[in-house]
Design a protein around this motif. Structure first.
Motif, short mmCIF file in Angstrom:
data_model
loop_
_atom_site.label_atom_id
_atom_site.label_comp_id
_atom_site.label_asym_id
_atom_site.label_seq_id
_atom_site.Cartn_x
_atom_site.Cartn_y
_atom_site.Cartn_z
N HIS A 145 13.92 49.08 22.98
CA HIS A 145 14.40 47.98 23.81
C HIS A 145 15.87 48.22 24.12
O HIS A 145 16.67 48.51 23.24
CB HIS A 145 14.23 46.63 23.13
N VAL A 165 8.43 42.50 24.57
CA VAL A 165 8.55 43.75 23.82
C VAL A 165 7.29 43.97 22.98
O VAL A 165 6.76 45.08 22.90
CB VAL A 165 9.81 43.75 22.92
N HIS A 224 13.54 46.92 29.26
CA HIS A 224 14.52 45.85 29.27
C HIS A 224 13.81 44.57 29.69
O HIS A 224 13.07 44.56 30.69
CB HIS A 224 15.67 46.11 30.24
N ILE A 278 14.50 48.67 17.82
CA ILE A 278 15.13 47.40 18.21
C ILE A 278 16.54 47.36 17.63
O ILE A 278 16.80 47.89 16.56
CB ILE A 278 14.31 46.20 17.67
N VAL A 320 11.90 37.61 25.27
CA VAL A 320 12.16 39.01 24.95
C VAL A 320 11.20 39.53 23.88
O VAL A 320 10.58 40.58 24.04
CB VAL A 320 13.62 39.21 24.50
N GLU A 325 20.56 42.16 18.41
CA GLU A 325 20.00 41.58 19.63
C GLU A 325 19.49 40.16 19.39
O GLU A 325 18.65 39.92 18.53
CB GLU A 325 18.85 42.45 20.15
N ASP A 341 19.45 46.95 26.06
CA ASP A 341 20.25 45.96 26.77
C ASP A 341 21.47 46.68 27.35
O ASP A 341 21.63 47.88 27.20
CB ASP A 341 20.66 44.79 25.86
#
Length: 308
Positions: free
Chosen positions: A42, A133, A71, A145, A129, A149, A44
């Protein structure tokens, strides 16, 4: 007409021959059945997100796996502290920031992954999110991950997304610290308590454990409980049969502070990563909510492979 027994024998012989002749089913192929084939990271738009991609790329190269990036753009949730007259203005500002983050994430994956991996894939989604995911994780062998986050405000999302992803996605999750310094997998600590979660985490980690040069099994024993020597020794023997470079001794720590003792040992020892179970029952939740200094999930300085 065939009688029952000869027909059964003929069928078994035919199937056995087909398996022997079918390409790709030799001893070498069978030995690779539990290798990592697909990784999912993932991404960002932060600098830690870029470092996470770099970490995942190095891991994919070492494991010989395909890397996919995703994303997820969450809804623009306006915190309740704003007056109703400002909700539209704040929502527009948040939406703009989310779009910028999505654009930065795309660039980071393109520059760090697609420039080095010819088969890298990129996905974009909108919504919660952790849910999005977890949906994509169905087609991955391992999910990477970020430890740092979060989604939305603490009032509506009190946990980092690593926790819900770990307990929902059904796949092992590698939680990477924001300031990850090394992509080495040489030295690993395995936290073992005999629970279902520990069993699942260790077996999910087998492909990576084989890449490690030193594996230390750690058990925390709370007095007056007896040491589960047979249990830990059986795990040691089991990992050895899987060609894992596990140490000859199990490290047993006598303490009434199970999680604190494990965290203190991990911080002092030169481990590159940690394997442990991810609990969904109150003990794990209490552990997470214990604060930044009391939670391995939130404070670990090394990557953690967790599985539920």
């Amino acid at each position: 007409m065939f009688s029952g027994l000869p027909f059964a024998m003929l069928s078994l012989t035919s199937v056995s021959s087909a398996v022997r002749l079918r390409p790709g089913f030799g001893q070498e192929a069978i030995g690779r059945l539990d290798m990592l084939r697909d990784l999912l990271v993932h991404v960002d738009g932060s600098e830690s997100g870029r470092r996470r991609v770099q970490f995942a790329v190095d891991l994919a190269i070492r494991a010989g796996a395909r890397l996919s990036g995703i994303h997820v753009t969450p809804p623009a949730e306006v915190p309740p502290l704003y007056k109703p007259t400002r909700v539209a203005e704040v929502a527009a500002h948040l939406s703009s920031r989310l779009e910028q983050d999505a654009h930065a994430a795309t660039i980071a994956f393109r520059e760090e992954a697609m420039a080095r991996l010819t088969d890298a894939c990129w996905f974009e989604a909108k919504g919660d999110v952790a849910n999005r995911v977890s949906d994509r994780a169905r087609y991955a062998d391992l999910v990477v991950i970020g430890q740092d986050e979060w989604q939305g405000s603490p009032e509506t999302h009190p946990l980092p997304i690593a926790h819900p992803v770990a307990v929902r996605c059904g796949r092992p999750v590698l939680v990477v610290p924001a300031a990850v310094q090394s992509n080495s997998l040489d030295s690993v600590a395995v936290a073992w308590d005999g629970s279902r979660e520990s069993v699942r985490a260790i077996h999910d980690a087998l492909p990576l454990l084989r890449l490690s040069r030193s594996v230390q099994i750690i058990t925390i024993i709370s007095p007056p409980a007896e040491s589960p020597e047979d249990d830990a020794e059986s795990l040691l023997e089991h990992l050895t049969r899987h060609a894992v470079a596990v140490g000859s001794n199990v490290l047993r720590i006598m303490s009434t502070r199970e999680h604190a003792s494990l965290r203190e040992h991990i911080e002092k020892a030169p481990y590159d990563w940690l394997v442990m179970g991810a609990y969904s029952h109150p003990m794990w939740m209490e552990f997470v909510f214990g604060g930044l200094t009391q939670s391995i999930l939130l404070s670990s300085k090394i990557p953690m492979l967790v599985s539920h």
